[in-house]
Enzyme design. Structure first.
Site, PDB file in Angstrom:
ATOM      1  N   SER A 150       0.844  -1.198   0.000  1.00 50.66           N
ATOM      2  CA  SER A 150       0.000   0.000   0.000  1.00 50.66           C
ATOM      3  C   SER A 150       0.876   1.243   0.000  1.00 50.66           C
ATOM      4  O   SER A 150       1.981   1.245   0.568  1.00 50.66           O
ATOM      5  CB  SER A 150      -0.860  -0.012   1.258  1.00 50.66           C
ATOM      6  OG  SER A 150      -1.468   1.239   1.449  1.00 50.66           O
ATOM      7  N   TYR A 158      -1.522  -0.901  10.839  1.00 50.26           N
ATOM      8  CA  TYR A 158      -1.834  -1.508   9.538  1.00 50.26           C
ATOM      9  C   TYR A 158      -0.697  -1.246   8.546  1.00 50.26           C
ATOM     10  O   TYR A 158      -0.190  -2.170   7.898  1.00 50.26           O
ATOM     11  CB  TYR A 158      -3.150  -0.936   8.987  1.00 50.26           C
ATOM     12  CG  TYR A 158      -3.324  -1.175   7.504  1.00 50.26           C
ATOM     13  CD1 TYR A 158      -3.544  -2.452   7.017  1.00 50.26           C
ATOM     14  CD2 TYR A 158      -3.228  -0.120   6.585  1.00 50.26           C
ATOM     15  CE1 TYR A 158      -3.675  -2.683   5.648  1.00 50.26           C
ATOM     16  CE2 TYR A 158      -3.359  -0.338   5.227  1.00 50.26           C
ATOM     17  CZ  TYR A 158      -3.582  -1.624   4.760  1.00 50.26           C
ATOM     18  OH  TYR A 158      -3.698  -1.848   3.408  1.00 50.26           O
ATOM     19  N   LYS A 190       2.294  -3.775   6.489  1.00 53.33           N
ATOM     20  CA  LYS A 190       2.668  -3.801   5.065  1.00 53.33           C
ATOM     21  C   LYS A 190       4.169  -3.592   4.899  1.00 53.33           C
ATOM     22  O   LYS A 190       4.831  -4.287   4.129  1.00 53.33           O
ATOM     23  CB  LYS A 190       1.896  -2.716   4.297  1.00 53.33           C
ATOM     24  CG  LYS A 190       0.400  -2.957   4.217  1.00 53.33           C
ATOM     25  CD  LYS A 190       0.060  -4.214   3.425  1.00 53.33           C
ATOM     26  CE  LYS A 190      -1.421  -4.483   3.350  1.00 53.33           C
ATOM     27  NZ  LYS A 190      -1.740  -5.805   2.793  1.00 53.33           N
TER      28      LYS A 190
HETATM   29  P1  NAD Z   1     -10.877  -6.828   1.503  1.00 54.75           P
HETATM   30  O1  NAD Z   1     -11.000  -6.807   2.985  1.00 54.75           O
HETATM   31  O2  NAD Z   1     -12.065  -6.553   0.676  1.00 54.75           O
HETATM   32  O3  NAD Z   1     -10.246  -8.221   1.034  1.00 54.75           O
HETATM   33  C1  NAD Z   1      -9.331  -8.936   1.834  1.00 54.75           C
HETATM   34  C2  NAD Z   1      -9.803 -10.389   1.855  1.00 54.75           C
HETATM   35  O4  NAD Z   1      -8.885 -11.142   2.658  1.00 54.75           O
HETATM   36  C3  NAD Z   1     -11.188 -10.554   2.476  1.00 54.75           C
HETATM   37  O5  NAD Z   1     -11.978 -11.326   1.604  1.00 54.75           O
HETATM   38  C4  NAD Z   1     -10.923 -11.264   3.790  1.00 54.75           C
HETATM   39  O6  NAD Z   1     -11.999 -12.089   4.158  1.00 54.75           O
HETATM   40  C5  NAD Z   1      -9.658 -12.034   3.466  1.00 54.75           C
HETATM   41  N1  NAD Z   1      -8.826 -12.374   4.637  1.00 54.75           N
HETATM   42  C6  NAD Z   1      -8.378 -11.548   5.599  1.00 54.75           C
HETATM   43  N2  NAD Z   1      -7.619 -12.230   6.485  1.00 54.75           N
HETATM   44  C7  NAD Z   1      -7.591 -13.527   6.056  1.00 54.75           C
HETATM   45  C8  NAD Z   1      -6.988 -14.719   6.541  1.00 54.75           C
HETATM   46  N3  NAD Z   1      -6.268 -14.736   7.667  1.00 54.75           N
HETATM   47  N4  NAD Z   1      -7.154 -15.852   5.850  1.00 54.75           N
HETATM   48  C9  NAD Z   1      -7.891 -15.879   4.712  1.00 54.75           C
HETATM   49  N5  NAD Z   1      -8.492 -14.790   4.205  1.00 54.75           N
HETATM   50  C10 NAD Z   1      -8.347 -13.626   4.871  1.00 54.75           C
HETATM   51  O7  NAD Z   1      -9.708  -5.807   1.123  1.00 54.75           O
HETATM   52  P2  NAD Z   1      -9.277  -5.235  -0.298  1.00 54.75           P
HETATM   53  O8  NAD Z   1      -9.655  -3.803  -0.342  1.00 54.75           O
HETATM   54  O9  NAD Z   1      -9.709  -6.129  -1.382  1.00 54.75           O
HETATM   55  O10 NAD Z   1      -7.706  -5.283  -0.131  1.00 54.75           O
HETATM   56  C11 NAD Z   1      -6.940  -6.396  -0.583  1.00 54.75           C
HETATM   57  C12 NAD Z   1      -5.506  -6.201  -0.127  1.00 54.75           C
HETATM   58  O11 NAD Z   1      -5.017  -4.957  -0.635  1.00 54.75           O
HETATM   59  C13 NAD Z   1      -5.341  -6.133   1.392  1.00 54.75           C
HETATM   60  O12 NAD Z   1      -4.142  -6.794   1.723  1.00 54.75           O
HETATM   61  C14 NAD Z   1      -5.217  -4.657   1.664  1.00 54.75           C
HETATM   62  O13 NAD Z   1      -4.472  -4.382   2.818  1.00 54.75           O
HETATM   63  C15 NAD Z   1      -4.501  -4.162   0.411  1.00 54.75           C
HETATM   64  N6  NAD Z   1      -4.767  -2.747   0.116  1.00 54.75           N
HETATM   65  C16 NAD Z   1      -6.052  -2.312   0.005  1.00 54.75           C
HETATM   66  C17 NAD Z   1      -6.292  -0.968  -0.257  1.00 54.75           C
HETATM   67  C18 NAD Z   1      -7.702  -0.449  -0.353  1.00 54.75           C
HETATM   68  O14 NAD Z   1      -7.888   0.768  -0.266  1.00 54.75           O
HETATM   69  N7  NAD Z   1      -8.710  -1.274  -0.555  1.00 54.75           N
HETATM   70  C19 NAD Z   1      -5.221  -0.075  -0.419  1.00 54.75           C
HETATM   71  C20 NAD Z   1      -3.922  -0.569  -0.327  1.00 54.75           C
HETATM   72  C21 NAD Z   1      -3.703  -1.917  -0.060  1.00 54.75           C
HETATM   73  C1  UD1 Z   2      -6.780   5.714   4.018  1.00 51.58           C
HETATM   74  C2  UD1 Z   2      -5.855   5.119   5.044  1.00 51.58           C
HETATM   75  C3  UD1 Z   2      -4.659   4.481   4.329  1.00 51.58           C
HETATM   76  C4  UD1 Z   2      -5.126   3.465   3.286  1.00 51.58           C
HETATM   77  C5  UD1 Z   2      -6.084   4.186   2.316  1.00 51.58           C
HETATM   78  C6  UD1 Z   2      -6.638   3.280   1.247  1.00 51.58           C
HETATM   79  C7  UD1 Z   2      -6.166   6.519   7.041  1.00 51.58           C
HETATM   80  C8  UD1 Z   2      -5.543   7.516   7.963  1.00 51.58           C
HETATM   81  N1  UD1 Z   2      -5.425   6.153   5.965  1.00 51.58           N
HETATM   82  O1  UD1 Z   2      -6.073   6.703   3.367  1.00 51.58           O
HETATM   83  O2  UD1 Z   2      -3.801   3.840   5.246  1.00 51.58           O
HETATM   84  O3  UD1 Z   2      -4.032   2.949   2.581  1.00 51.58           O
HETATM   85  O4  UD1 Z   2      -7.183   4.730   3.069  1.00 51.58           O
HETATM   86  O5  UD1 Z   2      -7.471   2.323   1.812  1.00 51.58           O
HETATM   87  O6  UD1 Z   2      -7.259   6.037   7.283  1.00 51.58           O
HETATM   88  N2  UD1 Z   2     -12.135  12.006   3.698  1.00 51.58           N
HETATM   89  C9  UD1 Z   2     -13.106  12.883   4.114  1.00 51.58           C
HETATM   90  N3  UD1 Z   2     -14.246  12.367   4.683  1.00 51.58           N
HETATM   91  C10 UD1 Z   2     -14.439  11.030   4.847  1.00 51.58           C
HETATM   92  C11 UD1 Z   2     -13.442  10.135   4.406  1.00 51.58           C
HETATM   93  C12 UD1 Z   2     -12.297  10.656   3.854  1.00 51.58           C
HETATM   94  O7  UD1 Z   2     -12.956  14.099   3.991  1.00 51.58           O
HETATM   95  O8  UD1 Z   2     -15.486  10.629   5.382  1.00 51.58           O
HETATM   96  C13 UD1 Z   2     -10.914  12.557   3.047  1.00 51.58           C
HETATM   97  C14 UD1 Z   2      -9.618  12.227   3.777  1.00 51.58           C
HETATM   98  O9  UD1 Z   2      -9.325  13.219   4.734  1.00 51.58           O
HETATM   99  C15 UD1 Z   2      -8.640  12.205   2.596  1.00 51.58           C
HETATM  100  C16 UD1 Z   2      -9.468  11.701   1.430  1.00 51.58           C
HETATM  101  O10 UD1 Z   2     -10.820  11.950   1.783  1.00 51.58           O
HETATM  102  O11 UD1 Z   2      -8.194  13.505   2.310  1.00 51.58           O
HETATM  103  C17 UD1 Z   2      -9.289  10.218   1.163  1.00 51.58           C
HETATM  104  O12 UD1 Z   2      -9.545   9.506   2.359  1.00 51.58           O
HETATM  105  P1  UD1 Z   2      -9.544   7.897   2.394  1.00 51.58           P
HETATM  106  O13 UD1 Z   2     -10.435   7.384   1.344  1.00 51.58           O
HETATM  107  O14 UD1 Z   2      -9.809   7.480   3.801  1.00 51.58           O
HETATM  108  O15 UD1 Z   2      -8.074   7.483   1.968  1.00 51.58           O
HETATM  109  P2  UD1 Z   2      -6.641   7.910   2.578  1.00 51.58           P
HETATM  110  O16 UD1 Z   2      -6.770   9.036   3.510  1.00 51.58           O
HETATM  111  O17 UD1 Z   2      -5.716   8.089   1.451  1.00 51.58           O
END
Ligand code: NAD
Ligand code: UD1
Length: 357
Positions: free
Chosen positions: A124, A148, A152
């Site tokens: 991430s 979190y 990573k």
């Molecule tokens: P998500 O929660 O929708 O998907 C994660 C999946 O992993 C879920 O289906 C959950 O049930 C499964 N899981 C969690 N722990 C497990 C375990 N111990 N064994 C088996 N399954 C397990 O999340 P996502 O948004 O699809 O994210 C996927 C990956 O990308 C995650 O590792 C997350 O940290 C990373 N990531 C997500 C974002 C985002 O904004 N969505 C941003 C950066 C990185």
């Molecule tokens: C958040 C996480 C980050 C994660 C990323 C993607 C935090 C502090 N950081 O980041 O670790 O990798 O999501 O999943 O939670 N905002 C509002 N109102 C809201 C929600 C968000 O104003 O209700 C604003 C935030 O201040 C920010 C932007 O929208 O400026 C995006 O927010 P968000 O979607 O939570 O993503 P990140 O802040 O980038």
């Protein structure tokens, strides 16, 4: 030969399963459904017209994970499984370290045992912490600011040690920026539990009338309009990025890191305006205090992925908002249109080819 997708039922994993199946890959999904619903996988099958095996297994259950490798011919792993809620990680750090780090170590131990050494890992942009400058390049300083993010960062370091110890491993660390949007069919999308933490699911629930108004966390940042700026990326572009990374790990050795972002930053207000235009709904908002831990501006330098993975995002924010809205509009309660009296999810039918080890 199959690709194992851990966390394949989740938001990014399910979209990636579609792209993999459409490209002709055989896939196997492993998920414990702690933050997802098997319905997503049923829909992946419907959308692609293909079926695949799903294992309801927790990565922490080593014997069951082993069984999956024992009974299948796995060649590569896309590792999405993990917990991802920043706030929750602050209150439950040990659960996050246990699930994300121990889960990854167990997975790698078994991969090593079975000689499966191609891995694409979901990292991430949060590993950059507060960036010194934007756009952020892969060699920028790292410094996650919450448990979190530290899981990573630590997993990246563990995987570097693994690759260093045994040069036959091939690993891609993908640092996602802010994934939003949904599959164009509107059949799968992001299904957050409870009150969304992230901006886009919150905006879409306000537009749908499910929540009254958006709180914008601060308008005094040093940005174009004072609100926070992020690099939003369409989840399908992100999914395609995984296919490119998979090709790379299948044909090269070693470990490398790639930003997956668009390289363009949009403010909160720009996102609200675009969502309103696309949905035809208004999104009432108020300005509140800054959210603790937020940074002002964050966007990727995506050139390394373009040059070395031959990948670049193609979908703009209108498309991201349009696809988010289609999913939200048709699924006001996410995958679960039937909430029970306690507001809990009711079990849904499992996808075809569903296995409990
Ligand atoms: P998500 O929660 O929708 O998907 C994660 C999946 O992993 C879920 O289906 C959950 O049930 C499964 N899981 C969690 N722990 C497990 C375990 N111990 N064994 C088996 N399954 C397990 O999340 P996502 O948004 O699809 O994210 C996927 C990956 O990308 C995650 O590792 C997350 O940290 C990373 N990531 C997500 C974002 C985002 O904004 N969505 C941003 C950066 C990185
Ligand atoms: C958040 C996480 C980050 C994660 C990323 C993607 C935090 C502090 N950081 O980041 O670790 O990798 O999501 O999943 O939670 N905002 C509002 N109102 C809201 C929600 C968000 O104003 O209700 C604003 C935030 O201040 C920010 C932007 O929208 O400026 C995006 O927010 P968000 O979607 O939570 O993503 P990140 O802040 O980038």
């Amino acid at each position: 030969m199959a690709v194992l997708v851990t966390g394949g039922a989740g938001y990014i994993g399910s979209h990636t399963c579609i792209e993999l199946l459409n490209e002709g890959y055989e896939i196997i999904v492993l998920d414990n459904f702690t933050n997802s619903n098997p319905e997503s996988l049923k829909r992946v099958e419907e959308i692609t017209g293909k079926i695949f095996k799903t294992y309801e297994v927790d990565l922490l259950d080593k014997e069951s994970v082993k069984e999956v490798f024992e009974t299948n011919n796995i060649e590569s792993v896309l590792h999405f499984a993990g917990l991802k809620a920043v706030g929750e990680s602050v209150s439950l750090p040990l659960s996050y370290y246990q699930n994300n780090i121990t889960g990854t170590v167990i997975l790698c131990e078994i991969m090593q045992e079975y000689g499966v050494k191609n891995l694409v890992f979901s990292s991430s942009a949060t590993v950059y912490g507060t960036p010194d400058k934007v756009p952020i390049k892969e060699d920028s300083k790292l410094g996650a600011t919450n448990p979190y993010g530290r899981t990573k960062h630590m997993i990246e370091e563990i995987l570097r040690d693994v690759a260093f110890s045994d040069p036959s491993w091939s690993i891609a660390l993908l640092r996602y920026f802010n994934p939003i949007g949904a599959h164009v069919s509107g059949r799968i999308g992001e299904d957050p539990n409870g009150i969304p933490n992230n901006l886009m699911p919150y905006i879409s629930q306000v537009a749908a009338g499910k929540r009254q108004q958006l709180q914008i966390f601060g308008n005094d940042y040093p940005t174009k309009d004072g609100t926070g700026v992020r690099d939003y990326i369409h989840v399908v572009d992100l999914a395609v990025g995984h296919l490119k990374a998979l090709e790379k790990v299948q044909y090269t050795k070693g470990i490398d890191t790639f930003n997956l972002g668009t390289g363009i930053g949009y403010s909160v207000l720009e996102m609200v305006e675009t969502f309103e235009q696309v949905s035809g709904r208004t999104v009432p908002y108020s300005i509140t205090e800054r959210r603790s831990g937020d940074i002002s501006i964050c966007y990727a330098d995506p050139n390394k992925a373009r040059e070395q993975l031959n990948w670049q995002a193609t979908r703009g924010i209108e498309k991201m908002c349009e696809d988010t809205w289609r999913w939200q509009y048709h699924h006001p309660n996410g995958y679960d249109n039937k909430l029970n009296i306690n507001n809990e999810r009711t079990p849904v039918q499992h996808a075809a080819g569903f296995f409990n080890v």
